[in-house]
Scaffold this motif. Sequence first.
Motif, PDB file in Angstrom:
ATOM      1  N   LEU A  82       1.536  -8.462  12.951  1.00  0.00           N
ATOM      2  CA  LEU A  82       2.857  -8.404  12.346  1.00  0.00           C
ATOM      3  C   LEU A  82       2.854  -7.432  11.164  1.00  0.00           C
ATOM      4  O   LEU A  82       2.028  -7.544  10.259  1.00  0.00           O
ATOM      5  CB  LEU A  82       3.290  -9.790  11.878  1.00  0.00           C
ATOM      6  N   LEU A  83       3.771  -6.475  11.196  1.00  0.00           N
ATOM      7  CA  LEU A  83       3.924  -5.524  10.100  1.00  0.00           C
ATOM      8  C   LEU A  83       5.034  -5.944   9.155  1.00  0.00           C
ATOM      9  O   LEU A  83       4.904  -5.819   7.935  1.00  0.00           O
ATOM     10  CB  LEU A  83       4.215  -4.122  10.653  1.00  0.00           C
ATOM     11  N   SER A  84       6.130  -6.397   9.689  1.00  0.00           N
ATOM     12  CA  SER A  84       7.244  -6.910   8.892  1.00  0.00           C
ATOM     13  C   SER A  84       7.800  -8.135   9.594  1.00  0.00           C
ATOM     14  O   SER A  84       8.032  -8.110  10.804  1.00  0.00           O
ATOM     15  CB  SER A  84       8.333  -5.852   8.719  1.00  0.00           C
ATOM     16  N   GLN A  85       7.986  -9.199   8.844  1.00  0.00           N
ATOM     17  CA  GLN A  85       8.438 -10.456   9.417  1.00  0.00           C
ATOM     18  C   GLN A  85       9.683 -10.931   8.693  1.00  0.00           C
ATOM     19  O   GLN A  85       9.677 -11.142   7.482  1.00  0.00           O
ATOM     20  CB  GLN A  85       7.336 -11.525   9.318  1.00  0.00           C
ATOM     21  N   LYS A  86      10.771 -11.091   9.426  1.00  0.00           N
ATOM     22  CA  LYS A  86      12.018 -11.589   8.865  1.00  0.00           C
ATOM     23  C   LYS A  86      12.155 -13.080   9.124  1.00  0.00           C
ATOM     24  O   LYS A  86      11.417 -13.675   9.919  1.00  0.00           O
ATOM     25  CB  LYS A  86      13.198 -10.817   9.453  1.00  0.00           C
ATOM     26  N   GLU A  87      13.123 -13.674   8.437  1.00  0.00           N
ATOM     27  CA  GLU A  87      13.269 -15.126   8.514  1.00  0.00           C
ATOM     28  C   GLU A  87      13.683 -15.587   9.910  1.00  0.00           C
ATOM     29  O   GLU A  87      13.413 -16.723  10.289  1.00  0.00           O
ATOM     30  CB  GLU A  87      14.296 -15.596   7.485  1.00  0.00           C
ATOM     31  N   ARG A 100       6.481   4.518  19.260  1.00  0.00           N
ATOM     32  CA  ARG A 100       6.004   5.101  18.008  1.00  0.00           C
ATOM     33  C   ARG A 100       4.618   4.571  17.667  1.00  0.00           C
ATOM     34  O   ARG A 100       4.238   3.475  18.038  1.00  0.00           O
ATOM     35  CB  ARG A 100       6.959   4.761  16.853  1.00  0.00           C
ATOM     36  N   ARG A 101       3.862   5.391  16.944  1.00  0.00           N
ATOM     37  CA  ARG A 101       2.572   4.987  16.400  1.00  0.00           C
ATOM     38  C   ARG A 101       2.741   4.741  14.894  1.00  0.00           C
ATOM     39  O   ARG A 101       3.632   5.291  14.255  1.00  0.00           O
ATOM     40  CB  ARG A 101       1.506   6.056  16.642  1.00  0.00           C
ATOM     41  N   LEU A 102       1.850   3.955  14.342  1.00  0.00           N
ATOM     42  CA  LEU A 102       1.960   3.594  12.936  1.00  0.00           C
ATOM     43  C   LEU A 102       1.616   4.797  12.064  1.00  0.00           C
ATOM     44  O   LEU A 102       0.566   5.425  12.221  1.00  0.00           O
ATOM     45  CB  LEU A 102       1.019   2.429  12.624  1.00  0.00           C
ATOM     46  N   ASP A 103       2.490   5.118  11.116  1.00  0.00           N
ATOM     47  CA  ASP A 103       2.254   6.223  10.199  1.00  0.00           C
ATOM     48  C   ASP A 103       2.710   5.822   8.807  1.00  0.00           C
ATOM     49  O   ASP A 103       3.277   4.749   8.598  1.00  0.00           O
ATOM     50  CB  ASP A 103       2.952   7.504  10.669  1.00  0.00           C
ATOM     51  N   ILE A 104       2.456   6.693   7.849  1.00  0.00           N
ATOM     52  CA  ILE A 104       2.785   6.434   6.452  1.00  0.00           C
ATOM     53  C   ILE A 104       3.237   7.731   5.806  1.00  0.00           C
ATOM     54  O   ILE A 104       2.751   8.818   6.165  1.00  0.00           O
ATOM     55  CB  ILE A 104       1.565   5.844   5.696  1.00  0.00           C
ATOM     56  N   GLY A 105       4.189   7.628   4.896  1.00  0.00           N
ATOM     57  CA  GLY A 105       4.609   8.796   4.147  1.00  0.00           C
ATOM     58  C   GLY A 105       3.481   9.286   3.251  1.00  0.00           C
ATOM     59  O   GLY A 105       2.706   8.500   2.715  1.00  0.00           O
ATOM     60  N   LEU A 118       1.654  -0.010   4.192  1.00  0.00           N
ATOM     61  CA  LEU A 118       2.721   0.633   4.951  1.00  0.00           C
ATOM     62  C   LEU A 118       3.508   1.619   4.107  1.00  0.00           C
ATOM     63  O   LEU A 118       4.526   2.149   4.558  1.00  0.00           O
ATOM     64  CB  LEU A 118       3.661  -0.430   5.528  1.00  0.00           C
ATOM     65  N   GLY A 119       3.068   1.863   2.871  1.00  0.00           N
ATOM     66  CA  GLY A 119       3.740   2.802   2.002  1.00  0.00           C
ATOM     67  C   GLY A 119       4.903   2.224   1.233  1.00  0.00           C
ATOM     68  O   GLY A 119       5.617   2.957   0.535  1.00  0.00           O
ATOM     69  N   ARG A 120       5.127   0.914   1.310  1.00  0.00           N
ATOM     70  CA  ARG A 120       6.220   0.282   0.581  1.00  0.00           C
ATOM     71  C   ARG A 120       5.813   0.058  -0.868  1.00  0.00           C
ATOM     72  O   ARG A 120       4.695  -0.377  -1.137  1.00  0.00           O
ATOM     73  CB  ARG A 120       6.601  -1.043   1.249  1.00  0.00           C
ATOM     74  N   PRO A 121       6.699   0.329  -1.824  1.00  0.00           N
ATOM     75  CA  PRO A 121       6.319   0.240  -3.241  1.00  0.00           C
ATOM     76  C   PRO A 121       6.076  -1.197  -3.678  1.00  0.00           C
ATOM     77  O   PRO A 121       6.784  -2.117  -3.261  1.00  0.00           O
ATOM     78  CB  PRO A 121       7.513   0.862  -3.961  1.00  0.00           C
ATOM     79  N   LEU A 122       5.085  -1.369  -4.550  1.00  0.00           N
ATOM     80  CA  LEU A 122       4.777  -2.667  -5.135  1.00  0.00           C
ATOM     81  C   LEU A 122       4.933  -2.663  -6.649  1.00  0.00           C
ATOM     82  O   LEU A 122       4.655  -3.670  -7.299  1.00  0.00           O
ATOM     83  CB  LEU A 122       3.336  -3.074  -4.782  1.00  0.00           C
ATOM     84  N   ASP A 123       5.352  -1.524  -7.209  1.00  0.00           N
ATOM     85  CA  ASP A 123       5.446  -1.393  -8.661  1.00  0.00           C
ATOM     86  C   ASP A 123       6.868  -1.527  -9.183  1.00  0.00           C
ATOM     87  O   ASP A 123       7.139  -1.252 -10.346  1.00  0.00           O
ATOM     88  CB  ASP A 123       4.853  -0.062  -9.112  1.00  0.00           C
ATOM     89  N   GLY A 124       7.802  -1.936  -8.325  1.00  0.00           N
ATOM     90  CA  GLY A 124       9.172  -2.133  -8.759  1.00  0.00           C
ATOM     91  C   GLY A 124      10.010  -0.877  -8.802  1.00  0.00           C
ATOM     92  O   GLY A 124      11.213  -0.944  -9.079  1.00  0.00           O
ATOM     93  N   ALA A 125       9.441   0.279  -8.519  1.00  0.00           N
ATOM     94  CA  ALA A 125      10.175   1.538  -8.519  1.00  0.00           C
ATOM     95  C   ALA A 125      10.687   1.835  -7.104  1.00  0.00           C
ATOM     96  O   ALA A 125      10.265   1.201  -6.130  1.00  0.00           O
ATOM     97  CB  ALA A 125       9.283   2.670  -9.020  1.00  0.00           C
ATOM     98  N   PRO A 126      11.614   2.789  -6.973  1.00  0.00           N
ATOM     99  CA  PRO A 126      12.084   3.153  -5.628  1.00  0.00           C
ATOM    100  C   PRO A 126      10.953   3.658  -4.745  1.00  0.00           C
ATOM    101  O   PRO A 126       9.873   4.019  -5.229  1.00  0.00           O
ATOM    102  CB  PRO A 126      13.112   4.257  -5.909  1.00  0.00           C
ATOM    103  N   ALA A 127      11.204   3.674  -3.456  1.00  0.00           N
ATOM    104  CA  ALA A 127      10.195   4.127  -2.500  1.00  0.00           C
ATOM    105  C   ALA A 127       9.780   5.560  -2.810  1.00  0.00           C
ATOM    106  O   ALA A 127      10.620   6.396  -3.178  1.00  0.00           O
ATOM    107  CB  ALA A 127      10.733   4.033  -1.082  1.00  0.00           C
TER     108      ALA A 127
END
Length: 502
Positions: A82-87, A100-105, A118-127
């Motif tokens: 699982l890469l992203s799991q919604k409710e 598609r294959r898994l990639d990252i910016g 996955l390249g998603r920000p964890l520091d509270g700033a925009p992507a």
Amino acid sequence: MPTEFLPDVPPIESADPKSVRWLDDYRPQLRISEVGKLAAIGDGIAWVEGLPSAAMDEILRFGDGSEALVFHLGSKRIGAILLSQKEGLFAGLSAHLTGRRLDIGVGDGFLGRVVDPLGRPLDGAPAPMSIRRRRLEAASPPITARDFVERPLLSGNKMVDTMIPIGKGQRQLIIGDAGTGKSSLAVDTIIAQKNRNVLCVYVLISQKRSAVVATIETLRQAGVLDITCIVVAEATTTPGLKFLAPFAGCALAEEWMGAGRDVLVVYDDLTTHARAYRELSLLLRRPPGREAYPGDIFYLHSRLLERSTCLSARYGGGSMTALPIVETEQGEISAYIPTNLISITDGQIYLDPALYARGFLPAIDITRSVSRIGGKAQVPAIKAEAGRMKLDFLQFLELEVFTRFGSRLEASVEAKIKRGRLLREFLKQDRLAPLSPEQQMAWLVAYNEGFLDHLVGTALQSSLAELLRWALAGGPGLAAPREDWRDAVSGLLREKGHEPPA
């Protein structure tokens, strides 16, 4: 139907020809697409049925928008991470192939940022802004694209830069028990890259949030966060993201290497990465091997570390230096994962818990540490001075064993032991205090010439500190002849009142 409810659409013949051109090319035909079903979900693993065309490392999308990565192909079911799991994710939802294959910016937008695998920000700033993307899984550069490792990567550590040198493009393992300073050595190496045109990627795998925050704050205070990208897979995250973390960091570093830049990537640590892969494999019901690890655990780390290299000028001349960290238990370096990594890398830096307990920091055991690149990637001036020093230290370590028996020693042996103990004091170094090449040269000349042999304790450390401050402010320079260094160091110590007695 009343005319007032009819849409105001012009007839086909009066419409714009461009808007109806697709009608000319339209061909009615049967379109077939595979639709699977989410059979079960748990522990970050999704089991899917009914997608016979699925390929390894392909991304699946479920009916609620959640995504997963194909990781296991069975005869009846597909196992996916699982890469992203919604409710709204539950068993029975539809599953579709995306192709598609898994990639990252990738790119400079990730410098100074803290992201997940996955390249998603964890520091509270925009992507982070990125115009290019790279696959996490990629082939290592071919042998024809590689060049010899000949340029030094300075760690700022006395023992490493003089006796276990690291070159740009090398893979140097940091190995030792828990709590012996492995991460501190890696952080010091990143700090040493300040103003040296080297970008850094720090991958934290299965670390506590407090440890992650402390690392980020240390790099920020040292002024190197703006040249560093931190990839974090916390201890509370799924084993799938822990598995992907080092590959995400490697993809980020590869982009800069391909652009002709020098990159340092730290994997902290690959022991927890191997455990995450073992957990994934057991959840996917793969047959276990030694210590319950899957049979391809060696290939897992080899395909990761082989991507670190020094590219030839034809391919941009960039480099990626890897510092993988592995943890041992009770100093057992012959365990399964450590031996695998030792055989893959170009050398290792071993931190001994016994030295750490005695207060010798950094606790590097020079007898068990080695660099297979050696002096090929060392500053020539430092290489010439370090050769004499290393020989003295190794002889001292052998002779020191005899002092345990309390026997009477010859005067020459006692002199070597005394000088070796002095050298041990020289080699002690505080955290977050990396040295420049000029500082390394200054203390090496002072030791080899015996300028500080008459000092002990705090007097020695005080004189050494003054010498290092002088070298940082402006010494003769590494290109200067050795005689200039000897005269300059001797003159400084004489001026400070530290010259040896006649």
